[in-house]
Design an enzyme around this catalytic site. Sequence first.
Site, short mmCIF file in Angstrom:
data_model
loop_
_atom_site.label_atom_id
_atom_site.label_comp_id
_atom_site.label_asym_id
_atom_site.label_seq_id
_atom_site.Cartn_x
_atom_site.Cartn_y
_atom_site.Cartn_z
N ASP A 148 0.84 -1.20 0.00
CA ASP A 148 0.00 0.00 0.00
C ASP A 148 0.88 1.25 0.00
O ASP A 148 0.68 2.17 0.80
CB ASP A 148 -0.96 -0.01 1.19
CG ASP A 148 -2.01 1.10 1.09
OD1 ASP A 148 -2.26 1.57 -0.03
OD2 ASP A 148 -2.55 1.49 2.14
N HIS A 191 -2.42 0.70 12.02
CA HIS A 191 -2.24 -0.71 11.68
C HIS A 191 -0.77 -1.03 11.44
O HIS A 191 0.04 -0.12 11.28
CB HIS A 191 -3.04 -1.05 10.42
CG HIS A 191 -2.91 -0.01 9.33
ND1 HIS A 191 -3.80 1.02 9.16
CD2 HIS A 191 -1.98 0.18 8.36
CE1 HIS A 191 -3.43 1.79 8.16
NE2 HIS A 191 -2.32 1.30 7.65
N ARG A 289 3.52 12.52 10.60
CA ARG A 289 2.22 12.55 9.93
C ARG A 289 1.43 11.37 10.44
O ARG A 289 1.78 10.22 10.19
CB ARG A 289 2.41 12.45 8.42
CG ARG A 289 1.11 12.26 7.63
CD ARG A 289 1.43 11.87 6.21
NE ARG A 289 0.28 11.61 5.36
CZ ARG A 289 -0.43 10.47 5.35
NH1 ARG A 289 -0.15 9.49 6.19
NH2 ARG A 289 -1.42 10.32 4.50
N ASP A 291 -1.08 8.86 10.37
CA ASP A 291 -1.84 8.28 9.28
C ASP A 291 -3.19 7.74 9.76
O ASP A 291 -3.27 7.12 10.82
CB ASP A 291 -1.01 7.13 8.69
CG ASP A 291 -1.68 6.48 7.50
OD1 ASP A 291 -1.87 7.17 6.49
OD2 ASP A 291 -2.01 5.28 7.58
N GLU A 333 -3.81 13.25 9.49
CA GLU A 333 -4.36 12.86 8.19
C GLU A 333 -5.76 12.33 8.45
O GLU A 333 -5.95 11.18 8.85
CB GLU A 333 -3.51 11.78 7.51
CG GLU A 333 -3.95 11.54 6.06
CD GLU A 333 -4.60 10.18 5.78
OE1 GLU A 333 -5.12 9.99 4.68
OE2 GLU A 333 -4.61 9.31 6.66
N ASP A 398 -2.71 10.23 -2.51
CA ASP A 398 -3.99 9.53 -2.46
C ASP A 398 -4.95 10.07 -3.51
O ASP A 398 -4.69 11.09 -4.15
CB ASP A 398 -4.61 9.66 -1.07
CG ASP A 398 -4.05 8.62 -0.10
OD1 ASP A 398 -3.63 7.54 -0.56
OD2 ASP A 398 -4.03 8.91 1.11
N ARG A 522 -4.27 4.73 -7.72
CA ARG A 522 -3.48 5.86 -7.18
C ARG A 522 -2.06 5.88 -7.73
O ARG A 522 -1.40 6.92 -7.71
CB ARG A 522 -3.45 5.79 -5.64
CG ARG A 522 -4.78 6.12 -4.99
CD ARG A 522 -4.72 5.92 -3.49
NE ARG A 522 -4.49 4.53 -3.14
CZ ARG A 522 -4.29 4.09 -1.90
NH1 ARG A 522 -4.28 4.93 -0.90
NH2 ARG A 522 -4.10 2.80 -1.66
C1 GLC Z 1 -3.61 6.79 4.58
C2 GLC Z 1 -2.68 6.90 3.41
C3 GLC Z 1 -3.13 5.98 2.33
C4 GLC Z 1 -3.23 4.59 2.87
C5 GLC Z 1 -4.07 4.52 4.13
C6 GLC Z 1 -3.83 3.26 4.87
O1 GLC Z 1 -4.85 7.30 4.35
O2 GLC Z 1 -2.59 8.21 2.98
O3 GLC Z 1 -2.27 6.04 1.25
O4 GLC Z 1 -3.80 3.77 1.90
O5 GLC Z 1 -3.74 5.52 5.04
O6 GLC Z 1 -2.63 3.34 5.60
C1 GLC Z 2 -10.18 7.42 2.87
C2 GLC Z 2 -9.68 7.51 4.25
C3 GLC Z 2 -8.29 8.04 4.26
C4 GLC Z 2 -7.44 7.26 3.30
C5 GLC Z 2 -8.01 7.19 1.95
C6 GLC Z 2 -7.19 6.26 1.11
O1 GLC Z 2 -10.36 8.67 2.36
O2 GLC Z 2 -10.49 8.34 5.05
O3 GLC Z 2 -7.76 7.95 5.53
O4 GLC Z 2 -6.23 7.89 3.11
O5 GLC Z 2 -9.29 6.70 2.04
O6 GLC Z 2 -7.69 6.22 -0.18
#
Ligand code: GLC
Ligand code: GLC
Length: 648
Positions: A148, A191, A289, A291, A333, A398, A522
Amino acid sequence: MSDNPAWFSDESVIALERIRPLLDAALETDSDRARFFKRLEALFPTIFEMFLNLYGWRYDCHYHLERTLVELAHAFRHRSTALRIVDEGRESNPGWFTGEQMVGAVCYVDLFARDLPGLRSQLPYLKELGVTYLHLMPLFKSPETNSDGGYAVSSFREVDPRIGTMKELEDLAGEFRAHGISIVVDFVFNHTSDEHEWAKRALQGDKRYQAYYRMFDDRSMPDAYEPQLREIFPDQSPGSFSFRPEINKWVWTTFNSFQWDLNYANPEVFRAMLAEMLFLANRGADVLRLDAVPFVWKEPGTNCENLPGVHWILRAFNALTRVAAPGLLFKSEAIVHPRDVRSYMTTDKCQISYNPILMSHLWDALATREIFMMRHAMQHRFALPDGCTWVNYVRSHDDIGWGFADEDAASVGINGRDHRYFLNQYYIGRFTGSFARGMPFNYNPRTQDMRISGTTASLAGLERAIQSGDVTEMSHSIRRILLVYGVVLSIGGIPLLYLGDELATLNDYSFQEDLGKAGDSRWIHRPAFSVERWTRRDDKSTPEGAVYQSLLKMIRARTRTPAFAGADTDFFDVYNKHIFAYLRSGAVLVLANFSEYDQTVAADALLSIQPNLADGAHDLIADQPISLTTDLAIPGYGLLWLDARKRE
Ligand code: GLC
Ligand code: GLC
């Protein structure tokens, strides 16, 4: 202010006194003890309160609190002298990250510069761009085929060996800081990957580590939770739970099946993650950051996003890191409802946050050529508490989701659901007359929902224009890129450039041939940095040069204009539905024309913004005087930054 009863402060004093001897022993010198306790005494009431909120129901709550503080003392003891000096500087200048000098950039180390030594050699380029804040996308050890984009972390203490080592990262952070560049790294704390040591032990049947995650023996709990949960990746990874035959259990996996949600109801997880956080802080990260913030706490009967527990965890982590590493900032985020985005922004949670509200409205305004929905949202949702600021961006790694509030849309007469459908069609290029070349991301046939992938240049029309050879469209697309970046560079907060966008980088379709990436669109907007584009950056007859040179000009104008410091931004109606207008720090008036046609702003409208505006202003981008007593003409996709302070 705390609304705790009077006994609380006594309790907290007693609790701290009980732990004090252990901390005294953990800290080696008297000067360390003095410094540590000075901060801890100020922050302990918060730490104690949050700990009781989170774990007060457990018999071993005090034991975990004690261990937490001892571990904190160890982290403080090992903080380097250089970082302690940074800490003290920032303690006496808490607004250090809000200045007009702040210019952010983000990149994947491997895609931008191959590895950490490669990134070091890009320092001159970053300085040329004026970068002072550099977000290195996740660069930790992670599963080989699909991680990811690094957001499935297998070890928070090891850098991906293909990129370099932790020592190289630490050295780089020190070197870049000496050049005025702060380093931002991801703290993926919702996670871990299923290859993390904890997950591996859990898979071997170790109960202690199974309790680090949220695991279920059968479908009864998942079935009870699932109807209320939002599916984040409905297409590539449907549902929020994954079955693991090795242990015959269902694991909570909000994102992909290989990303296992941590169980913060277990205080061991809280402690273990605090230790990882402090480890990164001590390697020299300036900003973490955080996440996927909204998802870290779960409660039955809820949608498991933005729950009070998330706020307690953030306040606890914030207070604890301010004791051992007070120079560290948290960036949130949270790509959620605008109300919830802002709820994470206080100096005792996250000092900075992505601004997905502005981001999605910018794309909306480009598609519709109308700004009133954006203006309405900004008037209601932009202001922030003191000491906090936005990270404003045009696009990230993203997808783009249409995260505006339905009630905001409704108050300007727009139906949110229909409008999202329109925007999706527009940005995947299915709407007649669309300039965009985007790709759907995670289309959900049940809800008809999707999000959008694409680079700034391709979404703004450059890819189509190059293919059609339409010269007008070419110029329009370049002006669109500059317009949205021009807003981001002048509105309150830290502007964030996705490296490559400054060279008008187009979509990269090659991900479709890579098995580990093909299912995730993405990757279309995460291309490798192109040296060829970079060599054209001085040639204004190319799209690369046209975008680069103008962007650079704006960056330089920003960094020499003190009114761009801070987040203070007032939004105004200038009685033209295409012109987005705001005043920075009461001094610089920004006018952005979101239509391709020339527009006029009446002199009276300008007067209504600020009756004591000067008669003349200085156009900071063109670097020339401009009169404000007559109607102002703004060309199609034009942008003005007007220093309109009355001079004595
Ligand atoms: C955040 C990241 C995204 C990722 C997700 C899971 O939203 O920006 O790229 O898929 O978290 O970690
Ligand atoms: C959703 C989640 C965000 C994540 C994104 C990944 O918008 O809220 O945390 O980064 O999906 O595509």
